[in-house]
Write a protein that holds these residues in place. Structure first.
Motif, PDB file in Angstrom:
ATOM      1  N   SER A 234       0.792  -1.181   0.140  1.00  0.00           N
ATOM      2  CA  SER A 234      -0.071  -0.057   0.143  1.00  0.00           C
ATOM      3  C   SER A 234       0.827   1.204   0.022  1.00  0.00           C
ATOM      4  CB  SER A 234      -0.761  -0.108   1.334  1.00  0.00           C
ATOM      5  OG  SER A 234      -1.650  -0.989   1.298  1.00  0.00           O
ATOM      6  N   PHE A 235       1.891   1.266   0.559  1.00  0.00           N
ATOM      7  CA  PHE A 235       2.833   2.234   0.695  1.00  0.00           C
ATOM      8  C   PHE A 235       3.126   2.755  -0.696  1.00  0.00           C
ATOM      9  CE2 PHE A 235       7.226   4.025   0.727  1.00  0.00           C
ATOM     10  CZ  PHE A 235       7.219   4.968   1.418  1.00  0.00           C
ATOM     11  N   PHE A 236       3.900   1.759  -1.361  1.00  0.00           N
ATOM     12  CA  PHE A 236       4.314   2.054  -2.719  1.00  0.00           C
ATOM     13  C   PHE A 236       3.180   2.301  -3.570  1.00  0.00           C
ATOM     14  CE2 PHE A 236       8.179  -0.253  -1.200  1.00  0.00           C
ATOM     15  CZ  PHE A 236       9.051   0.844  -1.649  1.00  0.00           C
ATOM     16  N   ALA A 237       2.189   1.916  -3.418  1.00  0.00           N
ATOM     17  CA  ALA A 237       0.887   2.199  -4.369  1.00  0.00           C
ATOM     18  C   ALA A 237       0.697   3.550  -4.051  1.00  0.00           C
ATOM     19  CB  ALA A 237      -0.434   1.346  -3.959  1.00  0.00           C
ATOM     20  N   GLY A 238       0.725   4.041  -3.024  1.00  0.00           N
ATOM     21  CA  GLY A 238       0.356   5.530  -2.639  1.00  0.00           C
ATOM     22  C   GLY A 238       1.400   6.853  -3.082  1.00  0.00           C
ATOM     23  N   VAL A 239       2.840   5.942  -3.198  1.00  0.00           N
ATOM     24  CA  VAL A 239       3.932   6.648  -3.735  1.00  0.00           C
ATOM     25  C   VAL A 239       3.637   6.694  -5.284  1.00  0.00           C
ATOM     26  CG1 VAL A 239       6.223   6.727  -4.404  1.00  0.00           C
ATOM     27  CG2 VAL A 239       5.412   6.190  -1.862  1.00  0.00           C
ATOM     28  N   ALA A 240       3.243   5.745  -5.920  1.00  0.00           N
ATOM     29  CA  ALA A 240       2.777   5.756  -7.191  1.00  0.00           C
ATOM     30  C   ALA A 240       1.553   6.491  -7.481  1.00  0.00           C
ATOM     31  CB  ALA A 240       2.522   4.418  -7.754  1.00  0.00           C
ATOM     32  N   GLY A 241       0.698   6.896  -6.491  1.00  0.00           N
ATOM     33  CA  GLY A 241      -0.243   7.842  -6.909  1.00  0.00           C
ATOM     34  C   GLY A 241       0.141   9.238  -6.853  1.00  0.00           C
ATOM     35  N   GLY A 242       1.047   9.423  -5.760  1.00  0.00           N
ATOM     36  CA  GLY A 242       1.530  10.802  -5.478  1.00  0.00           C
ATOM     37  C   GLY A 242       2.551  11.310  -7.066  1.00  0.00           C
ATOM     38  N   LEU A 243       3.185  10.342  -7.149  1.00  0.00           N
ATOM     39  CA  LEU A 243       3.881  10.427  -8.790  1.00  0.00           C
ATOM     40  C   LEU A 243       3.122  10.916  -9.758  1.00  0.00           C
ATOM     41  CD1 LEU A 243       6.850   7.759  -8.271  1.00  0.00           C
ATOM     42  CD2 LEU A 243       7.143  10.286  -8.168  1.00  0.00           C
ATOM     43  N   PHE A 244       2.049  10.015  -9.908  1.00  0.00           N
ATOM     44  CA  PHE A 244       1.069  10.117 -10.975  1.00  0.00           C
ATOM     45  C   PHE A 244       0.499  11.576 -10.921  1.00  0.00           C
ATOM     46  CE2 PHE A 244      -3.261   9.975 -12.473  1.00  0.00           C
ATOM     47  CZ  PHE A 244      -3.216   9.532 -13.737  1.00  0.00           C
ATOM     48  N   ALA A 245       0.040  11.865  -9.719  1.00  0.00           N
ATOM     49  CA  ALA A 245      -0.503  13.435  -9.381  1.00  0.00           C
ATOM     50  C   ALA A 245       0.384  14.482  -9.715  1.00  0.00           C
ATOM     51  CB  ALA A 245      -1.038  13.645  -8.034  1.00  0.00           C
TER      52      ALA A 245
END
Length: 354
Positions: A234-245
């Motif tokens: 979940s942590f890395f999924a959140g980071v991926a979302g942050g990069l996407f944003a």
């Protein structure tokens, strides 16, 4: 008796000092990523495509920790991506007018980006813990239903939250992401996944995957290990979302639907459940596939509804790939093996006497 490496003071047979072995990959990766970022600085489309590809790799490799190594079935990964994207975006908007006077503007922007990514990742990890602690006592279809419900709850919540822009989405987020930054997080998630797979924690996860009842009988805290894997994922999924944003003009709930979760699941299944390099290869292939479809459509002179046509045909193509894969190779392209373990088998050997 002292070994040759001990006499030479290197600390390892390869000649690399023991103090550097842990950070050597970082020392190699960071300069290489900076050079790549510089080479692509004048190509916005290449930057965007590589960024999308990197985000998909992070999502696929992180989900592989849960679905592949641990043998669980989560289909709500886009929900954790949404948590990271929106909270990282809100953090960047809050820090937008703040400046670190003792640093150059470019460096200051990257510092704030890292802060926003950590906020998004930690928030997603916390969400993963809250969802995983009660639900990871479940198995199979029941866990899939819980994670699916979580993803839909997040999507509906952001759609009805004024601070997140409701259905219109969140705009104005500083576009401070770069190929070097997303590449660094790809490197980090792959490194973490490989270190987990080769550690005692990884062996416990593999044991849970193969036979959870037997693993529990051998003293493995199955729920604890599953929750840890879920939190890391979940942590890395959140980071991926942050990069996407930070490299798209606007984020909206339509970017984090069930379809996005299924795309990530397809990447993991296509590459092979448990194979980190398999997830990377599948993520690269399925990211480039829509671009190939767009090129094919544009070759026939159909430009007006190009994006809509690609979106309409993409999911049937994914479904066809899964059907063919399940019939021909149910374990995925690489199974649980890595790329360097599979390629030698594909290379024909010379017969003796030739």
């Amino acid at each position: 008796m002292r070994t040759a490496s001990a006499v030479s003071g290197s600390g390892s047979p390869s000649g690399v000092p023991a103090s550097l072995r842990g950070i050597l990959p970082v020392l190699v990766a960071v300069p290489a990523l900076l050079v790549l970022d510089w080479l692509l600085s004048n190509s916005p489309f290449a930057n965007y495509l590589l960024s999308i590809m990197a985000v998909n790799i992070i999502l696929a490799v992180s989900l592989n920790i849960v679905n592949g190594m641990t043998g669980q079935f989560s289909i709500g990964h886009a929900g954790f991506m949404a948590v990271g994207a929106y909270l990282a975006g809100v953090t960047s908007l809050a820090l937008k007018d703040v400046a670190l006077s003792f640093l150059p503007v470019a460096v200051s922007d990257q510092v704030f980006l890292v802060v926003a990514l950590l906020v998004g990742g930690i928030s997603a990890a916390l969400a993963g813990f809250l969802v995983g602690l009660p639900s990871l006592r479940l198995r199979g279809d029941y866990l899939a239903i819980v994670t699916l419900g979580f993803g839909e709850i997040i999507r509906v919540a952001v759609t009805n939250t004024e601070a997140f822009g409701r259905a219109l989405g969140l705009s104005g987020i500083p576009q401070t992401s770069s190929v070097a930054m997303v590449g660094f997080w790809v490197f980090l998630v792959v490194l973490v996944a490989r270190r987990i797979a080769g550690s005692s924690h990884g062996r416990s996860l593999w044991a849970i995957r193969e036979d959870e009842v037997a693993a529990e009988a051998m003293g493995v805290n199955t729920t604890g290990y599953k929750v840890r894997a879920f939190v890391i994922s979940s942590f890395f999924a959140g980071v991926a979302g942050g990069l996407f944003a930070h490299f798209v003009p606007i984020i909206n709930p339509g970017s984090f639907t069930f379809v996005k979760s299924m795309e990530i699941v397809v990447m993991v299944v296509l590459g092979g459940l448990g194979s980190t390099t398999g997830a990377i290869v599948a993520a690269v292939f399925l990211t480039l596939l829509p671009e190939a479809l767009r090129s094919a459509f544009s070759a026939f002179g159909s430009e007006s509804n190009l994006a809509q046509q690609v979106d309409q045909i993409r999911m049937p193509v994914y479904g066809l790939l899964l059907v063919v894969l399940m019939l021909s190779r149910p374990q995925g392209l690489f199974g649980t093996k890595e790329l360097w373990e599979v390629i030698p088998r594909w290379i024909p050997r010379r017969r003796k006497g030739m």
